[in-house]
Design a protein around this motif. Sequence first.
Motif, PDB file in Angstrom:
ATOM      1  N   ARG A   3       0.819  -1.126  -0.072  1.00 26.81           N
ATOM      2  CA  ARG A   3       0.139  -0.015  -0.101  1.00 26.81           C
ATOM      3  C   ARG A   3       0.822   1.210   0.005  1.00 26.81           C
ATOM      4  NH1 ARG A   3      -2.426   0.700   5.123  1.00 26.81           N
ATOM      5  NH2 ARG A   3      -1.145   2.791   5.422  1.00 26.81           N
ATOM      6  N   SER A  14      -4.698   6.821  -0.498  1.00 26.18           N
ATOM      7  CA  SER A  14      -3.948   5.559  -0.515  1.00 26.18           C
ATOM      8  C   SER A  14      -4.075   4.938  -1.630  1.00 26.18           C
ATOM      9  CB  SER A  14      -4.311   4.291   0.504  1.00 26.18           C
ATOM     10  OG  SER A  14      -5.542   4.103   0.487  1.00 26.18           O
ATOM     11  N   LEU A  15      -3.080   4.085  -2.381  1.00 19.90           N
ATOM     12  CA  LEU A  15      -3.323   3.067  -3.548  1.00 19.90           C
ATOM     13  C   LEU A  15      -2.958   1.793  -2.837  1.00 19.90           C
ATOM     14  CD1 LEU A  15      -1.394   5.168  -6.373  1.00 19.90           C
ATOM     15  CD2 LEU A  15      -3.772   4.163  -6.161  1.00 19.90           C
ATOM     16  N   ARG A  18       0.168  -1.351  -5.826  1.00 19.41           N
ATOM     17  CA  ARG A  18       1.007  -0.547  -6.532  1.00 19.41           C
ATOM     18  C   ARG A  18       2.408  -0.459  -5.777  1.00 19.41           C
ATOM     19  NH1 ARG A  18      -1.256   2.824 -10.132  1.00 19.41           N
ATOM     20  NH2 ARG A  18       1.128   2.735 -10.928  1.00 19.41           N
ATOM     21  N   VAL A  23       4.176   4.128  -9.583  1.00 17.77           N
ATOM     22  CA  VAL A  23       3.320   5.445  -9.319  1.00 17.77           C
ATOM     23  C   VAL A  23       4.438   6.646  -9.855  1.00 17.77           C
ATOM     24  CG1 VAL A  23       2.135   7.115  -7.825  1.00 17.77           C
ATOM     25  CG2 VAL A  23       2.002   4.364  -7.693  1.00 17.77           C
ATOM     26  N   VAL A  41      -7.149   7.347  -6.646  1.00 21.34           N
ATOM     27  CA  VAL A  41      -6.697   6.836  -5.504  1.00 21.34           C
ATOM     28  C   VAL A  41      -7.964   6.367  -4.649  1.00 21.34           C
ATOM     29  CG1 VAL A  41      -4.616   8.192  -5.547  1.00 21.34           C
ATOM     30  CG2 VAL A  41      -6.638   9.328  -4.370  1.00 21.34           C
ATOM     31  N   ASN A  42      -7.780   5.987  -3.429  1.00 20.87           N
ATOM     32  CA  ASN A  42      -8.725   5.746  -2.496  1.00 20.87           C
ATOM     33  C   ASN A  42      -8.790   6.545  -1.235  1.00 20.87           C
ATOM     34  OD1 ASN A  42     -10.859   4.070  -0.944  1.00 20.87           O
ATOM     35  ND2 ASN A  42      -9.192   3.242   0.315  1.00 20.87           N
ATOM     36  N   ASP A  50     -13.484   5.879  -4.259  1.00 25.52           N
ATOM     37  CA  ASP A  50     -12.587   6.594  -5.101  1.00 25.52           C
ATOM     38  C   ASP A  50     -12.325   8.287  -5.196  1.00 25.52           C
ATOM     39  OD1 ASP A  50     -11.939   4.188  -6.590  1.00 25.52           O
ATOM     40  OD2 ASP A  50     -13.447   4.304  -8.124  1.00 25.52           O
TER      41      ASP A  50
END
Length: 88
Positions: A3, A14-15, A18, A23, A41-42, A50
Amino acid sequence: MNRIDIVYGGRPYSLGGRTVASVQEELATALAAGRPYWLRVNSGEGRIEDAYLLIAPGISVVLVNTKPNGNGADVGPEPDNAFMRDVL
Protein backbone atom coordinates in the motif's frame (compact mmCIF):
# COMPACT_ATOMS: atom_id res chain seq x y z
CA MET A 1 -0.54 -6.41 0.09
CA ASN A 2 1.55 -3.40 -0.77
CA ARG A 3 0.00 0.00 0.00
CA ILE A 4 1.16 3.49 -0.80
CA ASP A 5 -0.07 6.35 1.34
CA ILE A 6 -0.43 9.65 -0.50
CA VAL A 7 -0.66 13.10 1.03
CA TYR A 8 -2.36 15.61 -1.24
CA GLY A 9 -3.68 18.98 -0.13
CA GLY A 10 -2.93 18.00 3.46
CA ARG A 11 -5.30 15.00 3.31
CA PRO A 12 -4.40 11.29 3.30
CA TYR A 13 -5.22 8.99 0.39
CA SER A 14 -3.95 5.52 -0.55
CA LEU A 15 -3.26 3.13 -3.42
CA GLY A 16 -3.25 -0.63 -2.96
CA GLY A 17 -1.29 -3.22 -4.92
CA ARG A 18 1.10 -0.68 -6.46
CA THR A 19 4.79 0.07 -6.07
CA VAL A 20 6.21 3.52 -5.43
CA ALA A 21 8.34 3.13 -8.56
CA SER A 22 5.32 2.45 -10.79
CA VAL A 23 3.42 5.45 -9.41
CA GLN A 24 6.49 7.66 -9.85
CA GLU A 25 6.76 6.49 -13.47
CA GLU A 26 3.04 7.13 -14.05
CA LEU A 27 3.26 10.66 -12.64
CA ALA A 28 6.48 11.47 -14.51
CA THR A 29 4.92 10.28 -17.78
CA ALA A 30 1.82 12.37 -17.12
CA LEU A 31 3.86 15.50 -16.37
CA ALA A 32 6.06 14.95 -19.42
CA ALA A 33 2.93 14.87 -21.60
CA GLY A 34 2.36 18.50 -20.59
CA ARG A 35 -1.32 18.12 -19.70
CA PRO A 36 -3.14 17.76 -16.39
CA TYR A 37 -3.70 14.16 -15.28
CA TRP A 38 -6.19 12.65 -12.82
CA LEU A 39 -4.76 9.93 -10.57
CA ARG A 40 -7.42 7.58 -9.15
CA VAL A 41 -6.81 6.81 -5.47
CA ASN A 42 -8.77 5.62 -2.44
CA SER A 43 -10.04 8.19 0.04
CA GLY A 44 -12.05 5.83 2.27
CA GLU A 45 -10.90 4.60 5.65
CA GLY A 46 -11.56 0.85 5.68
CA ARG A 47 -13.71 0.94 2.54
CA ILE A 48 -13.02 1.69 -1.10
CA GLU A 49 -14.06 5.21 -2.00
CA ASP A 50 -12.60 6.53 -5.26
CA ALA A 51 -11.06 9.98 -5.36
CA TYR A 52 -9.24 11.63 -8.25
CA LEU A 53 -6.18 13.78 -7.60
CA LEU A 54 -5.18 16.40 -10.16
CA ILE A 55 -1.53 15.97 -11.13
CA ALA A 56 0.01 19.06 -12.73
CA PRO A 57 3.16 21.18 -12.35
CA GLY A 58 3.29 23.05 -9.05
CA ILE A 59 0.98 20.67 -7.16
CA SER A 60 2.67 18.86 -4.26
CA VAL A 61 2.17 15.11 -3.90
CA VAL A 62 3.89 12.92 -1.30
CA LEU A 63 4.18 9.12 -1.75
CA VAL A 64 4.83 7.00 1.36
CA ASN A 65 5.72 3.32 0.91
CA THR A 66 4.00 1.67 3.89
CA LYS A 67 5.21 -1.89 3.23
CA PRO A 68 8.91 -1.72 2.29
CA ASN A 69 11.23 -4.66 2.90
CA GLY A 70 14.25 -4.39 5.21
CA ASN A 71 16.40 -2.42 2.73
CA GLY A 72 13.68 0.08 1.76
CA ALA A 73 12.88 -1.45 -1.63
CA ASP A 74 9.32 -2.02 -2.81
CA VAL A 75 7.86 -5.49 -2.32
CA GLY A 76 4.92 -7.30 -3.81
CA PRO A 77 3.84 -7.87 -7.39
CA GLU A 78 2.43 -5.15 -9.59
CA PRO A 79 -1.04 -6.19 -10.81
CA ASP A 80 -1.62 -6.35 -14.55
CA ASN A 81 -2.73 -3.05 -16.09
CA ALA A 82 -2.21 -1.12 -12.83
CA PHE A 83 -0.65 1.66 -14.90
CA MET A 84 -2.64 2.09 -18.09
CA ARG A 85 -0.60 4.28 -20.44
CA ASP A 86 -3.57 4.68 -22.79
CA VAL A 87 -5.35 6.97 -20.30
CA LEU A 88 -2.54 9.52 -20.28
